[in-house]
Write an enzyme that holds these catalytic residues in place. Structure first.
Site, PDB file in Angstrom:
ATOM      1  CG  ASP A  23     -76.538 -48.843  14.594  1.00 60.23           C
ATOM      2  OD1 ASP A  23     -77.431 -47.697  13.715  1.00 60.23           O
ATOM      3  OD2 ASP A  23     -76.889 -49.280  15.249  1.00 60.23           O
ATOM      4  CB  ALA A  62     -72.477 -46.045  24.450  1.00 59.88           C
ATOM      5  CE  LYS A  63     -76.224 -47.967  17.935  1.00 59.77           C
ATOM      6  NZ  LYS A  63     -76.115 -48.977  17.281  1.00 59.77           N
ATOM      7  N   GLY A  64     -73.576 -44.289  19.190  1.00 58.19           N
ATOM      8  CA  GLY A  64     -73.142 -42.505  18.811  1.00 58.19           C
ATOM      9  C   GLY A  64     -74.502 -42.159  17.774  1.00 58.19           C
ATOM     10  CB  VAL A  93     -76.736 -42.182  23.721  1.00 60.04           C
ATOM     11  CG1 VAL A  93     -77.188 -42.264  25.685  1.00 60.04           C
ATOM     12  CG2 VAL A  93     -76.982 -40.272  24.263  1.00 60.04           C
TER      13      VAL A  93
END
Length: 397
Positions: free
Chosen positions: A106, A69-71, A24
């Site tokens: 993360d 953003a992030k995965g 995202v």
């Protein structure tokens, strides 16, 4: 204003295991967004979307020239196939990783692991999308690697502890703002991986009593204060403590007990949504410092605030690693840990003082004050972009 909807949502399905992965991108600034990649069984698109929004707030709060953003990958990081799943996920997203998305560690994905994936893909390091924009990419890469691998007291590396150091400074900022004696201040920490373990180490070093920590196996408690270095030495690679070698005086309690431990500060540093409407009433702390992303649901945070318990939001409390990474990329700090610690300590404690001043005066939730700060920084950046010369492109020395 923060956009209500993300710029992009992407879902990937692993052709080998069937696992789903998500990217995202909430916002782009100068064509770049930053945010880590997590892996856990049960990870959802909604979770990743929440985290991407949080990253956008994090970068704006610390006035970084980059979007959020992030995965996330719905897969057990302990599964022996996890590395290959992560590698296929990154290979699929290579166009974004090559040009627009700067990612990092993360939950479930330590920095050395994602760097190994990038190396195998020929991208060298997970900050690749920013490094390639540098005037001298090879020099910038050397600076980044020197900073990440700079040794710090305790036998660890700066890149592994800087996030936890930032959380510790958020806690110490609370103590300073409320004139607490650090030596009498008590803290309970849920999670002792990279973030929670680093926070525990630096709080212990500062003289704070860390009275409880929790890992996946349960809660460890000693009201007189835990021997944090000894416990951290007992961790395995998944951040779990060997119960067969616990120091004398440490009690083993059920995992959920950590939420209700009698301590001045509670630090959720493990999973998202750790504090929910069904368990927030157990919190006895005077303040919650969110070391984990999205550690408190909105309903639980509202209930805590109504009970007079301040919540330091994640996009402030755990922003240290992201802020430091960009200071390093931009050449604002180098490989000397003392410079990095001074910069982070100064900026984190100043923001905590600002948020708590508004709380003390009007009981204004810290999240509200933090979001106002983020919006003010965004507005200034947008105004600069409308100036005759416009906003400059991202410049990395």
């Amino acid at each position: 204003m923060t956009p209500a909807q993300p710029l992009m949502r992407l879902t990937w399905t692993d052709p080998v295991t069937g696992a789903n992965g998500y990217l995202v991108v909430h916002s782009l600034v100068s064509g770049v967004a930053t945010g880590g990649t997590r892996m856990r069984a049960g990870c959802t698109l909604t979770e990743v979307e929440d985290l991407a929004r949080g990253m956008a707030n994090k970068t704006a709060t610390f006035n970084l020239p980059v979007g959020g953003a992030k995965g996330g990958i719905d897969f057990d990081p302990k599964d022996p196939r996890a590395f290959d799943v992560l590698k296929r996920f990154c290979a699929f997203l290579r166009p974004w990783l090559d040009a627009h998305w700067v990612t990092a560690e993360d939950l479930g994905v330590p920095q050395h692991l994602i760097d190994s994936v990038f190396a195998e893909l020929g991208l060298e390091q997970s900050y690749h999308a920013a490094i390639r924009r540098s005037a001298d990419p090879a020099r910038t890469l050397r600076r980044v690697q020197a900073g990440l691998n700079a040794p710090v007291p305790g036998g660890l590396l700066l890149g592994d502890v800087v996030g936890g150091y930032g959380v510790a400074q958020a806690c110490l900022g609370v103590a300073a703002a409320w004139d607490w004696d650090v030596r009498e201040t008590t803290v309970a920490i849920q999670g002792i991986g990279t973030m929670g373990g680093g926070a525990a180490w630096y709080l212990h070093e500062a003289g704070v009593k860390v009275v409880a920590v929790a890992d996946a196996a349960g809660t460890l408690h000693d009201p007189a204060g835990l021997d944090v270095p000894a416990l951290l030495d007992l961790r395995d690679r998944f951040g779990e403590v060997d119960r067969s070698r616990l120091p004398a005086g440490v009690r083993s309690l059920p995992r959920e007990t950590i939420v209700g431990i009698d301590a001045d500060i509670f630090v959720p540093a493990a999973i998202s949504y750790a504090l929910r409407p069904d368990n927030e009433s157990a919190v006895k702390a005077k303040v919650v410092v969110e070391a984990a992303n999205a550690a408190t649901t909105p309903d639980a945070e509202a209930a805590l605030s109504a009970r007079g318990i301040a919540v330091v939001p994640d996009f402030v409390a755990n922003a240290g690693a992201a802020a430091w990474a960009w200071w390093l990329l931009l050449g604002e700090v180098g490989a000397d840990p003392a410079d990095s610690f001074l910069r982070l300590r100064t900026e984190m404690q100043a923001k905590i003082a600002l948020l708590l001043a508004e709380w003390n005066m009007d009981r204004l939730p810290l999240r509200v004050t933090g979001l106002r700060l983020a919006e003010a920084n965004r507005a200034r950046r947008a105004e600069a972009a409308l100036a005759p010369d416009g906003e400059p492109a991202l410049l990395i020395p």
